[in-house]
Design a protein around this motif. Sequence first.
Motif, mmCIF file in Angstrom:
data_model
loop_
_atom_site.group_PDB
_atom_site.id
_atom_site.type_symbol
_atom_site.label_atom_id
_atom_site.label_comp_id
_atom_site.label_asym_id
_atom_site.label_seq_id
_atom_site.Cartn_x
_atom_site.Cartn_y
_atom_site.Cartn_z
ATOM 1 N N TYR A 165 0.816 -1.207 0.000
ATOM 2 C CA TYR A 165 0.000 0.000 0.000
ATOM 3 C C TYR A 165 0.858 1.269 0.000
ATOM 4 C CZ TYR A 165 -4.524 -2.224 1.094
ATOM 5 O OH TYR A 165 -5.685 -2.948 1.054
ATOM 6 N N ILE A 166 1.986 1.215 0.690
ATOM 7 C CA ILE A 166 2.779 2.434 0.855
ATOM 8 C C ILE A 166 3.389 2.891 -0.462
ATOM 9 C CG2 ILE A 166 3.286 1.837 3.245
ATOM 10 C CD1 ILE A 166 6.103 1.070 2.364
ATOM 11 N N LEU A 167 3.312 2.054 -1.511
ATOM 12 C CA LEU A 167 3.831 2.427 -2.824
ATOM 13 C C LEU A 167 2.803 3.178 -3.665
ATOM 14 C CD1 LEU A 167 5.726 -0.882 -3.713
ATOM 15 C CD2 LEU A 167 6.674 1.222 -2.746
ATOM 16 N N LEU A 168 1.597 3.330 -3.146
ATOM 17 C CA LEU A 168 0.579 4.104 -3.853
ATOM 18 C C LEU A 168 1.028 5.555 -3.996
ATOM 19 C CD1 LEU A 168 -2.718 2.838 -2.181
ATOM 20 C CD2 LEU A 168 -2.228 2.728 -4.630
ATOM 21 N N ARG A 169 0.783 6.126 -5.168
ATOM 22 C CA ARG A 169 1.075 7.543 -5.352
ATOM 23 C C ARG A 169 0.231 8.360 -4.371
ATOM 24 N NH1 ARG A 169 4.238 5.345 -8.533
ATOM 25 N NH2 ARG A 169 4.526 5.905 -10.741
ATOM 26 N N GLY A 170 0.897 9.209 -3.621
ATOM 27 C CA GLY A 170 0.177 10.055 -2.674
ATOM 28 C C GLY A 170 -0.263 9.347 -1.411
ATOM 29 N N PHE A 171 0.322 8.183 -1.106
ATOM 30 C CA PHE A 171 -0.091 7.471 0.111
ATOM 31 C C PHE A 171 0.171 8.307 1.353
ATOM 32 C CE2 PHE A 171 0.892 4.935 3.833
ATOM 33 C CZ PHE A 171 -0.254 4.145 3.939
ATOM 34 N N HIS A 172 -0.789 8.273 2.279
ATOM 35 C CA HIS A 172 -0.653 8.921 3.577
ATOM 36 C C HIS A 172 -1.560 8.168 4.544
ATOM 37 C CE1 HIS A 172 -0.830 11.952 6.774
ATOM 38 N NE2 HIS A 172 0.258 12.480 6.229
ATOM 39 N N PRO A 173 -1.178 8.043 5.816
ATOM 40 C CA PRO A 173 -2.049 7.329 6.764
ATOM 41 C C PRO A 173 -3.451 7.914 6.888
ATOM 42 C CG PRO A 173 -0.224 8.443 7.904
ATOM 43 C CD PRO A 173 0.092 8.448 6.449
ATOM 44 N N ARG A 174 -3.633 9.187 6.475
ATOM 45 C CA ARG A 174 -4.972 9.787 6.549
ATOM 46 C C ARG A 174 -5.984 9.076 5.658
ATOM 47 N NH1 ARG A 174 -2.263 14.962 6.575
ATOM 48 N NH2 ARG A 174 -2.550 15.034 4.323
ATOM 49 N N ILE A 175 -5.521 8.375 4.614
ATOM 50 C CA ILE A 175 -6.471 7.710 3.722
ATOM 51 C C ILE A 175 -6.960 6.384 4.300
ATOM 52 C CG2 ILE A 175 -5.341 8.764 1.747
ATOM 53 C CD1 ILE A 175 -4.323 6.038 0.926
ATOM 54 N N LEU A 176 -6.369 5.938 5.415
ATOM 55 C CA LEU A 176 -6.825 4.714 6.065
ATOM 56 C C LEU A 176 -8.043 5.049 6.915
ATOM 57 C CD1 LEU A 176 -3.355 3.341 7.209
ATOM 58 C CD2 LEU A 176 -4.630 2.724 5.155
ATOM 59 N N GLN A 177 -9.183 4.516 6.551
ATOM 60 C CA GLN A 177 -10.433 4.838 7.235
ATOM 61 C C GLN A 177 -11.044 3.573 7.832
ATOM 62 O OE1 GLN A 177 -11.603 8.000 7.594
ATOM 63 N NE2 GLN A 177 -9.744 8.673 6.547
ATOM 64 N N ILE A 178 -11.670 3.751 8.985
ATOM 65 C CA ILE A 178 -12.333 2.635 9.663
ATOM 66 C C ILE A 178 -13.773 2.532 9.171
ATOM 67 C CG2 ILE A 178 -13.051 1.678 11.875
ATOM 68 C CD1 ILE A 178 -10.079 1.648 11.505
ATOM 69 N N CYS A 179 -14.223 1.338 8.882
ATOM 70 C CA CYS A 179 -15.588 1.094 8.412
ATOM 71 C C CYS A 179 -16.596 1.617 9.431
ATOM 72 C CB CYS A 179 -15.784 -0.403 8.177
ATOM 73 S SG CYS A 179 -17.478 -0.878 7.821
ATOM 74 N N SER A 180 -17.492 2.498 8.995
ATOM 75 C CA SER A 180 -18.459 3.116 9.906
ATOM 76 C C SER A 180 -19.407 2.094 10.516
ATOM 77 C CB SER A 180 -19.250 4.196 9.164
ATOM 78 O OG SER A 180 -19.940 3.646 8.055
ATOM 79 N N MET A 181 -19.691 1.013 9.792
ATOM 80 C CA MET A 181 -20.588 -0.004 10.340
ATOM 81 C C MET A 181 -19.981 -0.632 11.599
ATOM 82 S SD MET A 181 -21.913 -3.621 8.728
ATOM 83 C CE MET A 181 -20.331 -4.406 9.003
ATOM 84 N N HIS A 182 -18.668 -0.907 11.572
ATOM 85 C CA HIS A 182 -18.039 -1.530 12.728
ATOM 86 C C HIS A 182 -17.858 -0.534 13.868
ATOM 87 C CE1 HIS A 182 -17.052 -4.580 9.678
ATOM 88 N NE2 HIS A 182 -16.945 -5.408 10.685
#
Length: 252
Positions: A135-152
């Motif tokens: 994942y860290i090789l994605l262009r523009g990767f930043h931990p901010r794009i990691l989101q927790i599923c709202s249902m859980h």
Amino acid sequence: WRPSSTRCARWCVFAMEEHKLYKHHTLDRIFRRMVYSCNVLFDGHDPDRPGQVLCGGRKFTVTELKGDWQWHKLSLRFTSSWTRMDSVCFLCDAQTRSANPAKLHYCLDDHPQWTPFNLQIFLSEQMVIPDPCPYILLRGFHPRILQICSMHVCNLGLLYDVNGSTLMALCEGSYFGPAANLQDHLDLAYESFKAFCKAQRISCSQPRFRTYHVLKKNGQIMLTAKAYNGRVILEWIARCSSDFAAQNPGNQ
């Protein structure tokens, strides 16, 4: 995989039983191909036709990687864990044990002192070295794009506490009628719930409320239910609470 409500907006890339995964290597091979494809769309150039652009010159970027905590742990293999006292969150420096109450992950202050990880700290402290997640090789990767599923977070998290504590308060106030013990209160509450569902024409598979659904062995009060059922219970219990408050205006 053809859910009628989402098949025009979401596509299943692959599906595999977890017990068939070989450590992290199976997912990593798939992630590498996905990251390559996403980066091609980010750059906008056709890799098979030099000098040609994709999608009429449009470019795309990954803005969100969403999943529950277990999925992020499985895919990213970050070092934080609920079993670690000094590093419980993969997005900030919240702790389970600290001399500073504002650093605790369950701090409810308006301004807790959690510090979100920037990209450098996330990569150096959370990623496994060697062989980190692709994942860290994605262009523009930043931990901010990691989101927790709202249902859980909501249906299978917050609603457990909200529904459970409110239901217990209504039972203690004998809102559903007089009863000799908690199970009798819950039986009356369930009859009220089923009457609500029938009146609102809501289909719900929630089984009869049992004491163990509300009172846990560790002493916690949580009404555990399926994600959809928790939403229905919340609507019913909100109406009951409003009615109870109207009947007892001076009872805090």
